[in-house]
Design a protein around this motif. Structure first.
Motif, PDB file in Angstrom:
ATOM      1  N   LEU A 148       0.839  -1.200   0.000  1.00 17.21           N
ATOM      2  CA  LEU A 148       0.000   0.000   0.000  1.00 17.21           C
ATOM      3  C   LEU A 148       0.872   1.249   0.000  1.00 17.21           C
ATOM      4  O   LEU A 148       0.646   2.169  -0.786  1.00 17.21           O
ATOM      5  CB  LEU A 148      -0.935   0.016   1.212  1.00 17.21           C
ATOM      6  CG  LEU A 148      -1.763   1.283   1.407  1.00 17.21           C
ATOM      7  CD1 LEU A 148      -2.694   1.532   0.220  1.00 17.21           C
ATOM      8  CD2 LEU A 148      -2.546   1.214   2.713  1.00 17.21           C
ATOM      9  N   GLU A 149       1.882   1.278   0.853  1.00 25.72           N
ATOM     10  CA  GLU A 149       2.784   2.425   0.909  1.00 25.72           C
ATOM     11  C   GLU A 149       3.457   2.656  -0.455  1.00 25.72           C
ATOM     12  O   GLU A 149       3.496   3.787  -0.948  1.00 25.72           O
ATOM     13  CB  GLU A 149       3.850   2.199   1.980  1.00 25.72           C
ATOM     14  CG  GLU A 149       4.861   3.333   2.054  1.00 25.72           C
ATOM     15  CD  GLU A 149       6.036   3.011   2.937  1.00 25.72           C
ATOM     16  OE1 GLU A 149       6.623   3.970   3.466  1.00 25.72           O
ATOM     17  OE2 GLU A 149       6.397   1.820   3.086  1.00 25.72           O
ATOM     18  N   LEU A 184       1.707  11.729   1.744  1.00 28.00           N
ATOM     19  CA  LEU A 184       1.671  10.976   2.999  1.00 28.00           C
ATOM     20  C   LEU A 184       1.844  11.892   4.205  1.00 28.00           C
ATOM     21  O   LEU A 184       2.154  11.438   5.298  1.00 28.00           O
ATOM     22  CB  LEU A 184       2.738   9.876   2.985  1.00 28.00           C
ATOM     23  CG  LEU A 184       2.472   8.739   1.999  1.00 28.00           C
ATOM     24  CD1 LEU A 184       3.597   7.719   2.019  1.00 28.00           C
ATOM     25  CD2 LEU A 184       1.149   8.058   2.283  1.00 28.00           C
ATOM     26  N   LEU A 185       1.609  13.191   4.029  1.00 21.54           N
ATOM     27  CA  LEU A 185       1.721  14.124   5.146  1.00 21.54           C
ATOM     28  C   LEU A 185       0.579  13.965   6.151  1.00 21.54           C
ATOM     29  O   LEU A 185       0.725  14.306   7.314  1.00 21.54           O
ATOM     30  CB  LEU A 185       1.769  15.563   4.638  1.00 21.54           C
ATOM     31  CG  LEU A 185       2.994  15.924   3.797  1.00 21.54           C
ATOM     32  CD1 LEU A 185       2.890  17.355   3.297  1.00 21.54           C
ATOM     33  CD2 LEU A 185       4.275  15.705   4.571  1.00 21.54           C
ATOM     34  N   SER A 186      -0.548  13.446   5.693  1.00 20.15           N
ATOM     35  CA  SER A 186      -1.709  13.269   6.576  1.00 20.15           C
ATOM     36  C   SER A 186      -2.088  11.809   6.764  1.00 20.15           C
ATOM     37  O   SER A 186      -3.149  11.506   7.299  1.00 20.15           O
ATOM     38  CB  SER A 186      -2.912  14.024   6.008  1.00 20.15           C
ATOM     39  OG  SER A 186      -2.643  15.397   5.970  1.00 20.15           O
ATOM     40  N   TYR A 187      -1.221  10.905   6.304  1.00 23.65           N
ATOM     41  CA  TYR A 187      -1.476   9.467   6.441  1.00 23.65           C
ATOM     42  C   TYR A 187      -0.218   8.771   6.920  1.00 23.65           C
ATOM     43  O   TYR A 187       0.843   8.930   6.332  1.00 23.65           O
ATOM     44  CB  TYR A 187      -1.900   8.860   5.092  1.00 23.65           C
ATOM     45  CG  TYR A 187      -3.254   9.322   4.653  1.00 23.65           C
ATOM     46  CD1 TYR A 187      -4.398   8.738   5.187  1.00 23.65           C
ATOM     47  CD2 TYR A 187      -3.399  10.346   3.737  1.00 23.65           C
ATOM     48  CE1 TYR A 187      -5.658   9.181   4.805  1.00 23.65           C
ATOM     49  CE2 TYR A 187      -4.655  10.786   3.356  1.00 23.65           C
ATOM     50  CZ  TYR A 187      -5.778  10.197   3.895  1.00 23.65           C
ATOM     51  OH  TYR A 187      -7.013  10.629   3.522  1.00 23.65           O
ATOM     52  N   SER A 188      -0.357   8.009   7.991  1.00 22.73           N
ATOM     53  CA  SER A 188       0.749   7.201   8.484  1.00 22.73           C
ATOM     54  C   SER A 188       0.527   5.775   8.004  1.00 22.73           C
ATOM     55  O   SER A 188      -0.320   5.052   8.528  1.00 22.73           O
ATOM     56  CB  SER A 188       0.814   7.236  10.012  1.00 22.73           C
ATOM     57  OG  SER A 188       1.871   6.411  10.457  1.00 22.73           O
ATOM     58  N   ILE A 189       1.265   5.428   6.982  1.00 22.26           N
ATOM     59  CA  ILE A 189       1.190   4.089   6.418  1.00 22.26           C
ATOM     60  C   ILE A 189       2.593   3.488   6.540  1.00 22.26           C
ATOM     61  O   ILE A 189       3.562   4.063   6.072  1.00 22.26           O
ATOM     62  CB  ILE A 189       0.765   4.117   4.929  1.00 22.26           C
ATOM     63  CG1 ILE A 189      -0.546   4.880   4.740  1.00 22.26           C
ATOM     64  CG2 ILE A 189       0.677   2.699   4.357  1.00 22.26           C
ATOM     65  CD1 ILE A 189      -1.757   4.296   5.447  1.00 22.26           C
ATOM     66  N   ASN A 190       2.698   2.372   7.194  1.00 22.36           N
ATOM     67  CA  ASN A 190       3.977   1.702   7.413  1.00 22.36           C
ATOM     68  C   ASN A 190       4.886   2.490   8.362  1.00 22.36           C
ATOM     69  O   ASN A 190       6.103   2.460   8.247  1.00 22.36           O
ATOM     70  CB  ASN A 190       4.678   1.400   6.090  1.00 22.36           C
ATOM     71  CG  ASN A 190       5.659   0.257   6.219  1.00 22.36           C
ATOM     72  OD1 ASN A 190       5.535  -0.583   7.092  1.00 22.36           O
ATOM     73  ND2 ASN A 190       6.647   0.225   5.344  1.00 22.36           N
TER      74      ASN A 190
END
Length: 143
Positions: free
Chosen positions: A12-13, A23-29
């Motif tokens: 996904l990342e 990805l400034l507003s999403y923490s993925i991995n």
């Protein structure tokens, strides 16, 4: 990678990065964010959460990584702000006009808004480049 093939947080990342999602507003991995949504594995249970000012609130739980990843992908794709990449914030209208003309010349899709940065007498224009247009505008990013 095709969206339907995404089954892991790492995939996904990678897909989000390849498709120029911010990805400034999403923490993925595990990437750090101040505020926004995230996906994490907590003891084998996957959690979709929202964090703001250091307070995390779990919104959804998933038994499998694949279900969690598919939920996160669907949610992120539905967020119209997720593909907006921050180019800069400008005080001078002449600078804004210059940047917007350059974006138009390069046929780069963008979005702008105005915010009262330092109060009602100090308005600033923020410029965001949509999606992978950011790759063609790297030299315009305001540091």
């Amino acid at each position: 990678m095709n969206e339907s093939e995404i089954k892991t947080v790492l995939e996904l990342e990678e897909w989000l990065k390849e498709n120029c999602f911010s990805l400034l507003s999403y923490s993925i991995n595990g990437n750090f964010i101040y505020e926004g949504f995230g996906l994490e594995n907590n003891g084998g249970l996957f959690q979709w959460y929202y964090t703001e000012r250091g307070e995390k609130k779990v919104l959804e739980y998933f038994a499998t990584e694949k279900d969690a990843v598919q939920y996160a992908l669907k949610t992120i794709k539905a967020d119209k702000h997720a593909k907006r990449n921050f180019l800069g914030m400008y005080k001078a209208d002449s600078e804004v006009k210059s940047i917007l003309l350059e974006l138009k010349k390069r046929e780069i899709e963008y979005w702008t808004d105005r915010i009262p940065y330092g109060g009602l007498d100090d308005w600033r224009t923020r410029i965001f480049v949509i999606g992978c247009g950011i790759k063609k505008a790297k030299d315009l990013i305001k540091k």
